[in-house]
Every structure is written in C-alpha cells, then in structure tokens.
Design a protein around this motif. Structure first.
Motif, short mmCIF file in Angstrom:
data_model
loop_
_atom_site.label_atom_id
_atom_site.label_comp_id
_atom_site.label_asym_id
_atom_site.label_seq_id
_atom_site.Cartn_x
_atom_site.Cartn_y
_atom_site.Cartn_z
N UNK A 73 -10.10 13.79 45.12
CA UNK A 73 -10.11 13.77 43.64
C UNK A 73 -11.51 13.87 43.04
N UNK B 248 -14.21 10.52 39.90
CA UNK B 248 -13.41 9.87 38.86
C UNK B 248 -12.36 8.93 39.44
N UNK C 187 -7.17 3.35 33.31
CA UNK C 187 -7.17 4.45 34.29
C UNK C 187 -6.53 3.99 35.61
N UNK D 155 -4.19 1.89 35.66
CA UNK D 155 -2.77 1.81 35.30
C UNK D 155 -2.11 3.20 35.35
N UNK D 156 -2.84 4.22 34.84
CA UNK D 156 -2.23 5.56 34.87
C UNK D 156 -2.42 6.25 36.22
N UNK E 183 -5.27 7.14 37.78
CA UNK E 183 -6.38 8.07 38.01
C UNK E 183 -7.61 7.37 38.59
N UNK E 184 -7.76 6.06 38.41
CA UNK E 184 -8.72 5.30 39.23
C UNK E 184 -7.91 4.74 40.39
N UNK F 142 3.71 5.05 30.68
CA UNK F 142 2.29 4.71 30.74
C UNK F 142 1.67 4.82 32.11
N UNK F 143 2.48 4.80 33.16
CA UNK F 143 1.90 4.88 34.51
C UNK F 143 1.99 6.28 35.08
N UNK G 137 -11.72 12.56 32.45
CA UNK G 137 -10.84 11.85 33.38
C UNK G 137 -9.48 12.54 33.48
#
Lengths: 821, 160
Positions: free
Chosen positions: A133, A136, A427, A429-430, A432-433, B86-87, B156
C-alpha cells in the motif's frame, strides 16, 4: 528541616516574597522508609516527568535502586521545591508488574518472546504494508513523556524514512491548542512568557488553568507572592471552585463551551475604555481593526446571557486587566479542551498584545502544556509538525529539512497538514491505516468515546504495536508489546512549559530486557534499512548524546535553537531556556522583547488557519496580510458547542485532572501515597443540583451521555450549577475488566463526544450533554480529595479529609542559598 | 431591471448550498469534523437566505425567509447509512465527490455575491452592499473549507 505530610499539604510551607524579589529556596526531599540522606550512594540529576512544570530534582540511588528524590535548589524553575507527584511518583519504576520482556500475540494471547522475534514481526509487517500500500498504511502515535532525542529520532524515521504523514502525539489531547494559539498569534510556536513573570506581575489571569493541581510548584510560587508584600491580583476563569478560584480576587465561572463569548466580552470592555497601547498596536501588530469590529458585537449584557456570568464581573475583570501594569496571562485545559479551543486561547493572546504586555518582566503569556515533555513532541515534529518549527507549506523549509536529513525533499510528506490522532483513528476505522505504533500512551483510556476507540483498536485487520512500561489497557489489545525503559533508567533532555531544557540522566538499569525508547526506534530504523539519498543509514546517531547533537544541528537558525546547549552545560546548575546559541549563550528568558516576532512569511512556522473552519490560510494571503512578520491579531465569533443540553440530557459534563494522579495512572496509581489520596473515580455536582436530584455526598450515581455510562460516588462540590465533573484518570487495568468495563463504566471517556477544535484538532472533553441518576446510598463520603477543586461543600466528617498515609512525610529545608540561576 | 433575477438566484443558490452542507453532514457522520463543521457552516447559508428574503422585500420580491427544511426520516437514514458503511473504503471516494461538489457550489455562490455587490454599487444601494460585505466573506470561508478538506483527504483516499 521540617517534616510535613505533603499529601495533606500539597504546596508545603509558605516562603513569602514581594514584587520583583527573589523567590526563596526551599528544598523538598522524600526518601524511602529507613533511608537517611547519608545512606545515599549517588544523587543523579533529572527533572519531573509527571507534569509540565519541569521541577528539577536529583534521584537518590542506593544499592543500584532508586530510593528517593530531592529538589534542586539551584534551578530556575522550582528553587528546590517538589510537588506531591515528584515526591512519591518515583516508586512506580520498581513496580513488580513492569514489562520486562517483549510480548507477541499467539493464538489470541500475548506471550513472552525475545527482541529479535518481536522486532521481526514489526519489521516484516511494515515492509509488506509498504510494498502493498505504501506509507499511508502506517501511523505512529506517541506521547508527551519521551525525551527530545527519542521524538527527533521517531520524527526523522517516520517523516524522512517511512515517508508517512500519520505521526502524532497524545499532546494532541493536552497541548495542541497551546501550540496552535501561539502559531496563530505569533506565526510560530514558542512560549512568550517565563515563570519569573510570576515574580513581577501585578495581575495574574488564569484562564481554565487550575495551576494548583496541574503545576503545583508554579502555584507555590504564586502562593508565596500572595503571602508577601504587594501581592498580585488574581483572576480565575473556571466553572469549578478550584484552589485558584478560592485565592482569586475575582472568580468567573462561565457555562462550559462559552469561552470565546467571555473573552470577546472582556476585550469589548478593554477596548471601549481605551485600556490599550495604541503605539504598540501600530508598530507591532496586524489585524486590530477586525478585532475592534468583532468585539463590538459582545457587550457585557449579552455576554452575561451567553456565559451565565454577571455583567458586572465581566466589567470588573476587564477593569483589573485594563489597569494592570504587568499582566501575566496563563491558559490550560479549561480553554484547550473546550468548544472553540484555539479561538478562545487566541483571544487571551490578544489581551496581552493590545495592552502591549509582552517580552518584559511580569508581562507574559503562558500557554501551558499538560505533559512533561509535550514541548519536545511539538519541537521535534513527533506531533506531525515538521522538526524545529519548520513550515510544511513553505517549500524552502522542506528543502532545508531535506538537507539536514540528506534525503530528497519529495520523500518528506508535506502535501497536506499532518494527520492528527483523531483522523488516524478514522483511517484505522476505514481500514486504510493498517499498522499503528503507539509509544508511551494509552488511547484505550484517554481518547474520547471509548467504545468506538476499543472497536477500532480491537480490529483484526489493524496491526497494533504498543511500546510501554506497563501492560496498559491499550497494550492488552496489541499484536506486539515492546517493553520500554523510563525516567531514571535512560538519559535524555526535555523542555518544560517555559522553554527550560533539563538533562535527565540514567540512575539505574531498566528492569529485565526493557530498552530505552531511543534504542528501540534506532533498532527499527536499522532493521528497516532506512537510508538517506547516498545510501547511508538515515539515523546516524547511536546514543542519546549523539542524538542530541543531531537534533541541535536541525534547530540551527530556527526559533527553538539548541545549538548553544550541551549535556555538559546542563550538568549541575540550572536548566537553560531556549533559544540558546552563539548570540544567547546562557539562553533567553523572554522572547518577543521589543515587539520582534518569528512571524515573517519566509521564517514563520505556519501561515495559520481559519479559527472557525480550520482551513489553512493560503501563503499568498498571509504574505499580503503580514509582510513584515508582526504579531497577528485574530478575531473570532462565538459559535455554540455542537452538543447542547436537552430534555434527556439536561446537564453538561466536563472531565479533568486531579492533583494526585497523572494521565491514566500507570505510574501514580502504583505510588501508594498518591493512589491512597485519590483511589477511585468520583463525580462532582453542585449542592443545588444534588438537592434537585435527591443525591447526597457518597451516594453511588450513574452518569450518562448518548455514548455510554459511568458509575461513580458523588462529591458535592463548589462546581457551577448544571455542570458535572469526572476525573479522566481511571481506566480498567486494576479492575477485573482488564482493558474494558466489566459491568459499569469507570473511565470518563466512555461518555465524551468525538469532536475536536477545527484549528488545533484537540478533542473536546468539556461540553458533553449528560444526565445523572442516583443508584444507591453510600456509607461514606466519596473517595475524591478534599483539599483540591473537589473539596466538599457543607458539613463533612473531619476524619474523611485528605491526608497522607504513614510514609507520606517529606522533608522541607528553607534558608539555604540557591546558587546561580 | 434584471436585478430581481440576481436576488432570486442568490436566494436559490444559498438555499442549495445550505442543503448540500446538511446532506454532506448526514452522509459523512463517521467523519466527525465533516459532520460537525458542515452543520455549523450550513447555518451561515441559512442566515443568508433569511437576509436575502428580507432584502427582497425592498425590490418587491416575495422570497421565503425560511431556509429549505431538513428531511427528518431521510436525514436519519443517511446518518445510519454512514455509520454502517463507515468501515468500508468506498466511503472515502464518496467524500471526495461530495467535497468537490460543495466547493463548486460555494464558488458559484461566491460569484453570485460578486454580481450582487456590483449591482448594489451601480444602484447605490448601501444596504444591499452591506449585505454582500457581510455574507460574501463567509461564503469564501465555506469555499476554502471545502477546498482544504478536499486537499487534506485526497491523498489517503486515492493512494491507499
């Protein structure tokens, strides 16, 4: 020499002095039972790591163990004094439950392993995420309790090596607004005031700053002024009846969330009465006409309505401030963690600016810090800002930093503001981190809306690394736990809230296989093979002193110039205030003397933000507004809090600290004298509200917000009507729940709202709508301290008042000379 | 005189901007800064709608002083939808699309205020000019917020 119970008397014995006088020395000492000063093998120099005051002290070592502490008489900060957390907190180092070996998660459980195995897991995951990835995917969340050398290494590694923009410290929760407010007003971070301003001030105004509990020794200095000839007038803005409020000439207790309205009202009166320095405004500032126009909308009668403070008090406050000859203004969490944090703190700056009261003895601003080394998190770039107050939106600054690190400027992420911790959580939570490395902090207790935070940290898809000294609530959720050394077990420097740099030397070895945070970061950087553009290792230093030298080189020519400081210069004597360089070899007591600022467009740390929307100001716009780099007067309109009391939740909840505990109690909860003084959570409400709800002192009550509930014993205190207070220190590590509630909630952050100041990104802990209900009667008063802001009102049993356990007796010695300061 | 059309358009576009801000707020409830700030900034546009309607009376226009209402059920559904989604990574792209649209709408409203201020000067209407001078800076702040958020969020979303 006197023996005194410093739990019962947290500020010790008065040593009065008058305006402009020298604060007398008083040396405070506390040694383990049965140890006399002559038994001590060595005294090792350091400063306090349990608050932001920077009290200098020596650690007593006997038989390779820490056996006590003694204040350093020669230091400019404390003149020998120590606060209760300094006197007793050191015992936590030797707790039997320290982490001594790395842990990794196997079959859902954390098991002991060796460093190679643990680091390999971290490195393997980092490398695979970078390949898959890119940077990020990786975030770093650190603390306000490491040393400069460690933050600088972390910042260099994360920004210059990994190349991620996701770096922040828990200073976001305590000091982000202090930094942002200074940047907005002066174009750059850097504390304008000095603690010695207390010696000279004729008015001290404390805004949301319960200094008596957060920086006990600074309050001791103020108490000694109050006890001496020509004492200063004190103005206190706080919804609680704090020790400061009790000592104040004038106490204003505004409705939570209305600070900007209050400040605009005070500014309205100061300007209307002409208590301003026109010459100073003309010569040294931009933006005054906007302020004049904005505050015209805030006459005292209207402000009284918004804030629930009598109009006469607003006028009186303005009059005291307006007639001050030497005004010291200080600010802390009552502003920083409340609605419109930055806008409110900036209005405090405006008061001193338009009165021309900066850079002279007694004329200062102290935008305080919450944590001991928060200043260094900010300076070194571990809060996401770039190292040494470089401006991420100024290409010349990026180029210069790239030169220092010998990397390509493109590899330093500067395409947008740094990612603050609440956004990092989003992030994570979504998804992407995907890897978060937490060092020295405990987000599973300290961030708002804990059910949500636990839900994020518990995700299988998030690789969580926790570097700490105890198995905190957060560490219990980790995939890898790295055991760290702490204060007294490693060497480094840190800087307090008035820019005083102290050296903290290693006194004893860390337990088991625990390692200094610096060594862990360097090890990671090498294992990752992080390189500069010539293929040499990015991290070119190997120990704390070589790291400090590298950090110094990075600060050359910047406001926080450390180039004149060496470890040797910090040994013995007193701490030194930056900037310290060839021009100022002994440091600099007051910056911004003669109306000179670090705000020039080519030099400033930031071009600022819109105080309401948080949108970054365009560089061209800043240059047009402030071509000569003057102080910037920024006005702001009052905006109501996002969550207002309702029929279901008619009260307002604020959270905060108590004198005897620190952060999530990882250390203070393991120091017997401190823990006994504040052993468990409580909730405060006013006598009127207690009457209305039929609740008595010591009853068990349930506090609820739309996000959760907490059960706590009730303290009826002098808090403003309609407001509840919960201390935020109490989590779950010493309960059956481990990292989460087992039944009723205990952590205040079960209740707080996910919302932050748009300019500083500091979460708002002080305006949640809440309700309280009585659960059952109590058989004793609540466990809240009685000699602090949680002091009871009305009849109270004498034997239940706060006093120390048998080992709480400490020594006080007055009448000794202080030496050079 | 064509000026009435400008005021009517202004009334429409501010209403539309307020509504879009509220929609974004609801749709991105899990992005808390978007959620809270968009609501705060919608209030500015709602106030502009009231001010424009009051001004309209001077020009014989009957404009509704009440900003376009929020839709109770739809609002709640969008908030719930946001919490449920949201996830998922796609919400990031939706956020970028919404912020881009918001930015363009705010730019449009800003241009409308320019037109109105020009007309006010031509007609020597001080009250009208004062209205533009009060409202237009807020529109620009809405625009900059949308632009700033767009920049801040883009990397991001796009490279993760």
């Amino acid at each position: 020499m006197t023996r005194i119970d410093r739990i019962a008397e947290p500020w010790g014995t008065r040593t009065p002095y008058g305006s402009g006088g020298e604060w007398p020395v008083r040396v405070d000492t506390h040694l383990a039972e049965g140890v006399a000063p002559e038994d001590v093998d060595r005294w090792v120099q350091t400063a306090s790591l349990l608050h932001s005051n920077g009290d200098a002290m020596d650690i007593a070592v006997k038989d390779k163990r820490i056996v006590g502490v003694r204040g350093r008489a020669s230091d400019r900060v404390n003149h020998g004094r120590l606060g209760p957390k300094d006197l007793y907190g050191w015992q936590a180092n030797a707790s039997p439950d320290r982490l001594t070996k790395p842990l990794i998660r196997e079959g859902g459980k954390l098991v002991e392993t060796d460093w190679d195995t643990a680091m390999k897991r971290v490195v393997d995951r980092s490398k695979s995420l970078l390949a898959e990835q890119g940077p990020s995917a990786i975030g770093f969340y650190t603390t306000g309790q490491l040393f400069s050398e460690e933050y600088y290494t972390l910042g260099t590694m994360a920004h210059g090596g990994i190349g991620t923009n996701h770096v922040d410290g828990n200073t976001r929760l305590c000091t982000a607004t202090a930094g942002e407010a200074l940047k907005e007003s002066f174009g750059c971070d850097g504390q304008p005031g000095s603690y010695t301003d207390v010696d000279h001030a004729d008015v001290i105004a404390l805004y949301g700053h319960n200094v008596a509990e957060t920086q006990t020794v600074l309050w001791t200095r103020m108490l000694d002024r109050l006890a001496g000839p020509n004492p200063p007038k004190i103005i206190c803005v706080d919804p609680r009846m704090t020790p400061v409020a009790k000592a104040a000439t004038l106490h204003l207790a505004p409705r939570p969330g209305t600070n900007v309205a209050l400040m605009n009202g005070i500014l309205h009166e100061i300007i209307r009465n002409g208590w301003i320095d026109q010459e100073y405004i003309q010569a040294h500032t931009v933006g005054y006409p906007e302020l004049e126009k904005e505050v015209r909308n805030y006459p005292p009668a209207l402000v009284a309505e918004i804030c629930g403070v009598p109009a006469e008090q607003i006028q009186e406050a303005a009059s005291i401030i307006g007639h001050a000859e030497r005004l010291l203004s200080t600010v802390l969490q009552g502003f920083y963690q409340s609605n419109q944090a930055t806008a409110a703190a900036v209005q405090v700056n405006n008061v001193n600016i338009i009165r021309g009261m900066l850079g002279k003895p007694g004329c200062g601003i102290l935008q305080m810090n919450g944590q001991p080394t928060a200043e260094n998190t900010r300076e070194c770039g571990a809060d996401g800002d770039l190292a040494a107050f470089r401006n991420w939106s100024n290409d010349a600054h990026i180029k210069d930093l790239a030169r220092v690190w010998n990397v390509d400027p493109m590899s330093i992420p500067h395409y947008s503001p740094p990612t603050h911790v609440m956004q990092m959580m989003r992030y994570a939570e979504d998804g992407s981190i995907r890897m978060l490395w937490v060092s020295g902090t405990n987000p599973a207790v300290s961030l708002p809306e804990l059910a949500r935070i636990r839900g994020i940290l518990e995700q299988d898809r998030l690789f969580l690394v926790v570097q700490d000294i105890f198995l905190s609530e957060t560490a219990q959720l980790a995939d890898v736990v790295l055991p760290a050394a702490t204060w007294g077990e490693k060497t480094g420097t840190f800087t307090n809230a008035d820019r005083t740099v102290h050296l903290s030397e290693k006194a004893v070895d860390p337990p088991g296989e625990a390692k200094a945070d610096l060594d862990i970061f360097i090890d990671y950087a090498h294992r990752m093979g992080l390189q500069d553009k010539d293929g040499q290792p990015l991290i070119k230093w190997h120990d704390s002193e070589s790291a400090f030298e590298a950090w110094k080189a990075c600060t050359r020519g910047r406001p926080c110039d450390y180039t004149g400081i060496t470890y040797d210069k910090l040994r013995g004597g007193s701490g030194i205030q930056w900037p310290c360089n060839e021009e100022n070899p002994d440091g600099t007591e007051r910056i911004y003397a003669d109306g000179k600022f670090w705000a020039h467009p080519e030099y400033c740390e930031t071009y600022g933000r819109d105080l309401i929307t948080g949108a970054p100001v365009d560089p061209a716009e800043y240059k047009a507004l402030n071509p000569e780099g003057k102080a910037i007067i920024k006005a702001a309109e009052y905006m109501p809090p996002h969550e207002l009391p309702s029929q279901d939740f008619p009260l307002q909840l604020i959270t905060g600290r108590t004198l005897y505990q620190f952060h999530t109690r990882t250390k203070t909860g393991r120091a017997p004298e401190l823990n006994a003084a504040a052993p468990d959570v409580w909730v405060e409400l006013s006598a009127d509200d207690a009457g209305a709800y039929g609740i008595a002192e010591g009853d068990l009550a349930e506090v609820e917000t739309p996000r959760g509930s907490v059960r706590a014993k009730v303290r009826i205190s002098g808090i403003r009507n309609g407001v509840l207070f919960l201390p935020f220190h109490y989590g779950y590590w010493d309960t059956d729940g481990g990292h989460q509630p087992d039944g009723a909630g205990r952590a205040a952050n079960e209740l707080t709202i996910t919302d932050w100041d748009a300019a500083s990104k500091q979460p708002i802990f002080k305006t949640a709508a809440a309700r309280i209900t009585r659960v059952s009667g109590g058989d004793a008063p609540s466990p809240a301290p009685t000699n602090t802001a949680s002091a009871p009102v009305g009849d109270f049993p004498e034997d239940a008042r706060t006093r120390g356990i048998a080992t709480a007796l400490a020594d006080e010695a007055t009448g000794t000379a202080g030496g050079a300061r | 005189m064509k000026f009435g059309l400008v005021l009517e358009e202004m009334h429409r576009s501010e209403n539309d901007l307020a509504h879009h801000l509220l929609t974004i707020s609801e749709r991105h409830k899990v992005d808390h800064e978007i959620y809270h700030l968009a609501r705060d900034l919608a209030r500015w546009s709602q106030q502009h709608v009231r001010d424009i309607a009051a001004m309209g009376k001077n020009y014989g226009l009957d404009l509704d002083p009440e900003p376009r209402g929020e839709m109770g059920l739809m609002e709640t559904m969008r908030e719930k939808g946001s919490e449920m989604a949201g996830r998922r990574p796609e919400t990031g792209l939706l956020l970028l699309r919404d912020l881009r649209e918001l930015y363009l709408k705010a730019c449009g409203v800003s241009a409308d205020w320019e037109l109105l201020a020009q007309a006010a000067q031509g007609m020597k209407d001080k009250d009208l000019l004062a209205l533009a001078e009060k409202c237009h800076p807020q529109t620009i702040r809405q625009m900059k917020w949308a632009n700033g958020k767009l920049k801040e969020s883009a990397t991001q979303v796009l490279v993760s």
